[in-house]
Write a protein that holds these residues in place. Sequence first.
Motif, PDB file in Angstrom:
ATOM      1  N   UNK A 158       0.651  -1.087  -0.056  1.00 33.68           N
ATOM      2  CA  UNK A 158       0.054  -0.055   0.094  1.00 33.68           C
ATOM      3  C   UNK A 158       0.836   1.476   0.222  1.00 33.68           C
ATOM      4  N   UNK A 159       1.945   1.184   0.799  1.00 37.40           N
ATOM      5  CA  UNK A 159       2.857   2.333   0.942  1.00 37.40           C
ATOM      6  C   UNK A 159       3.538   2.432  -0.500  1.00 37.40           C
ATOM      7  N   UNK A 170       3.825  13.663   4.009  1.00 40.29           N
ATOM      8  CA  UNK A 170       3.241  12.295   3.432  1.00 40.29           C
ATOM      9  C   UNK A 170       4.204  11.172   4.109  1.00 40.29           C
ATOM     10  N   UNK A 224      -6.761   3.803   4.910  1.00 37.72           N
ATOM     11  CA  UNK A 224      -5.497   4.859   4.723  1.00 37.72           C
ATOM     12  C   UNK A 224      -5.737   6.405   4.214  1.00 37.72           C
ATOM     13  N   UNK A 266      -1.423   4.853   6.404  1.00 39.46           N
ATOM     14  CA  UNK A 266      -1.349   3.446   6.212  1.00 39.46           C
ATOM     15  C   UNK A 266      -1.181   2.877   7.558  1.00 39.46           C
ATOM     16  N   UNK A 267      -0.357   3.174   8.303  1.00 42.58           N
ATOM     17  CA  UNK A 267      -0.322   2.673   9.567  1.00 42.58           C
ATOM     18  C   UNK A 267      -1.454   2.743  10.575  1.00 42.58           C
ATOM     19  N   UNK A 271      -7.253   0.485   1.339  1.00 38.46           N
ATOM     20  CA  UNK A 271      -6.632   1.932   0.758  1.00 38.46           C
ATOM     21  C   UNK A 271      -7.439   3.285   1.287  1.00 38.46           C
ATOM     22  N   UNK A 277      -3.697  12.625  -1.250  1.00 36.23           N
ATOM     23  CA  UNK A 277      -2.651  11.502  -1.177  1.00 36.23           C
ATOM     24  C   UNK A 277      -2.559  10.733   0.050  1.00 36.23           C
ATOM     25  N   UNK A 278      -2.435   9.508   0.092  1.00 37.00           N
ATOM     26  CA  UNK A 278      -2.124   8.701   1.209  1.00 37.00           C
ATOM     27  C   UNK A 278      -0.974   8.763   2.068  1.00 37.00           C
ATOM     28  N   UNK A 279      -0.960   9.112   3.172  1.00 36.34           N
ATOM     29  CA  UNK A 279      -0.008   9.295   3.932  1.00 36.34           C
ATOM     30  C   UNK A 279       0.793   8.044   4.429  1.00 36.34           C
ATOM     31  N   UNK A 280       1.961   7.928   4.756  1.00 40.99           N
ATOM     32  CA  UNK A 280       2.469   6.568   5.357  1.00 40.99           C
ATOM     33  C   UNK A 280       1.872   6.365   6.797  1.00 40.99           C
ATOM     34  N   UNK A 281       1.577   7.548   7.323  1.00 37.84           N
ATOM     35  CA  UNK A 281       1.027   7.561   8.917  1.00 37.84           C
ATOM     36  C   UNK A 281      -0.584   6.981   8.552  1.00 37.84           C
TER      37      UNK A 281
END
Lengths: 381, 272
Positions: A12-13, A49, B80, B198-199, B77, B192-196
């Motif tokens: 996903x990342x 991000x 996230x 996603x966590x 997704x 946009x999707x951030x890494x945080x």
Amino acid sequence: MSMFVFTEEQQLLRKAVREFVEAEIAPHAKRWDEENHCPIELFPELGRLGMIGTFVPECYGGVGMGYIERVICLEELARHSAGLAITIMAHQLCMGGILLFGSEEQKQKYLPDMATGKKVGALSLTEAIGGSNFMGQQSTGMQQDGKWLLNGRKCFITNAHLADVDLWTVVTGKNARGRSVLTAFLMDKDTQGRMPGRAEHKLGMRSSNTGDISCVNVELDESHILEKEGSGAKIALSTIQEVGRAGMSAICLGILRGCLEESLEFSKERMIYGKPLHKLINIQFSLAENRLDYESARLLTYRAAGMKDAGEPCAGEFALAKYAATEGAIRAAKRTIDLMGGYGVINEYPVGRFLRDALTGSTAGGTSDVLKVVIAAESLK
Amino acid sequence: MELKIAVCIKSVPDPAYYDKITIDAKTKCLTRKGVPSIIGKGDKVALEQALKLKEKYGGKVTVIGMAPPEARFEMKETLAMGADEALLLSDRLFAGADTLATAYTLAQGLKKMGSFDLVLTGTESADGATAQVPAQLGECLSMAHLWNVKQFSLLSDNEIQATVGLEHAVAEYIVCLPAVLGIARDAGKPRYITASGIKAANCKTCKVMGNAELQAEENRLGETGSPTWPGDITIPSMKRQGRVLEGSPDVIVEALTAALRVAGINIQRKAV
Ligand SMILES: Cc1cc2nc3c(=O)[nH]c(=O)nc-3n(C[C@H](O)[C@H](O)[C@H](O)COP(=O)(O)OP(=O)(O)OC[C@H]3O[C@@H](n4cnc5c(N)ncnc54)[C@H](O)[C@@H]3O)c2cc1C
Ligand SMILES: Cc1cc2nc3c(=O)[nH]c(=O)nc-3n(C[C@H](O)[C@H](O)[C@H](O)COP(=O)(O)OP(=O)(O)OC[C@H]3O[C@@H](n4cnc5c(N)ncnc54)[C@H](O)[C@@H]3O)c2cc1C
């Protein structure tokens, strides 16, 4: 990542970073390269991000992911702009040094702003005497009236003119065997006596900033020392070996994937003798070799990153990864230019930039010869 | 005030792989083997609107999709991106649904998840693109529904004002909540999707539900519940006949423009 399978989170990342990079980085990468422009203005957004503080724990403003995730972000960024990727990578070297060896106070002071891209970092090790001759460095730190006085000149430093936080190593004495004892210092941008010098006009990685920094009678107190007096060599080496080489491997992976994708696309579209170019057997060999160079570097790099996440020693594995990735990228870029015939040297296509970036990136973090020395030493152990 | 918002997310084939999609001549179904799925951009725009509303008024965003189990990834997704929970309706019984059966199934899923002030969808999906689901869903849920909503805002606890794009005009509506809004593709840019993010998604639930739990009427599901059947599939002939015009350039231009007009292309003479 269990061996060779990415977790759902990692997939996903990659997808998320790729989406951002394709929309916001790819359309500008050519111009940044042509104009020698380092897009440092993107740092806060990249930080938000999570592409900068990926491996920094949440308590210091980072994302709290690991080194595999860092490699994923750098690979995706470098697929379209290796110059921007090395800018982030060098910044992460400075953060890595603070994270691994800083006091709690230093971590709290620097990391939250750095992990979120509000402040930029540099790691200043290399000197004119020779980057490979790291222990031969000549910058000095002397104690005077309860303060440290730093003098010297560093060269080839990424982010030299952009850094808010600068991590230096200097010679602070000799040991019983007459060898230099190094100490690492953190200094802020505006420290009196610290001056960025010339900015290099480079062959590649042109959307990154590289240059000299001098210290002339820079006065620092004890609070600027990282870990303790005499820890400089350890700090520099572990940062370069396990953060720097990981980063350069990831960046060259991005270039390798660029070569693979460009060569596939071109050989499908280009018609010759009334057929697509890839019908020629030698072109198929080139495609296969591009794929092999990418896949082998990819396996070595993610394996090493997985070991780093598992807390295992991995300096040797990163040396292998960096060698395979940087040399592979140079080969693949040259091979892709050859495959494209005359179009390969036309700057509308990015492969010329890929070759220039790959050549430029191979030195940073240790030359290929030095890596071979490391690999041999690890093997002979 | 806290808003309860649902967003319908369809998992569609990645357009980058359209050349790999084939149609099975027998079943008339798309063969999507090896083609990755993504969330259509239009649906992400709808989710973005929901997240903005939640940021402004508080509340909860629930995502719902009907798709094979692999679509869990797309659901994740959305979590996230910022949605709070997701429900994936997945069962062999749902397969082969036309828009009516799709709307019915989604409506049943939404009822299972509670009550909602707003249900947002894309205006048309990136693959089927019939644009029928938003209205059908509104009917199934007995809610007011609008389509191609360019922008909207809350007037009070139970009323919204919405601007709907028509072919050559816009229409302004005031709609009572709860309502289904088909959000226009150009109504905003998805974040946009951030890494945080996603966590954070790891701690949110993505429920996968089959009909054993959904308990919808079986004869209204999937192929069985679909009154629409694909007819014959033919590839239109693209054969063209060449014609060489002769004479001076002026004569050729005249003949060419006349022929184009006959073919229905309106070419106007520009004053020099
Ligand atoms: C784009 C770029 C960014 C950089 N960023 C940074 C940075 O942020 N911070 C930083 O501190 N430095 C940075 N560097 C410097 C980099 O680390 C050095 O260039 C590198 O360590 C090599 O040093 P050198 O250039 O002085 O080459 P030298 O060390 O002079 O090497 C010259 C040649 O001798 C060979 N050689 C030297 N020693 C050995 C040996 N023991 N065995 C075998 N062969 C040997 C090398 O392989 C090479 O071919 C950067 C360099 C580049 C190009
Ligand atoms: C090429 C093609 C042609 C088709 N033609 C027809 C046809 O003519 N008639 C017919 O009845 N069916 C048709 N179908 C089947 C139809 O696509 C599916 O039944 C589908 O589930 C809903 O229709 P849609 O994609 O057209 O949705 P649309 O009405 O275009 O979608 C609007 C919005 O509804 C929501 N939505 C739609 N489907 C789902 C879902 N599964 N999960 C969550 N949200 C969803 C999304 O927010 C979407 O943006 C076709 C399918 C394909 C691939």
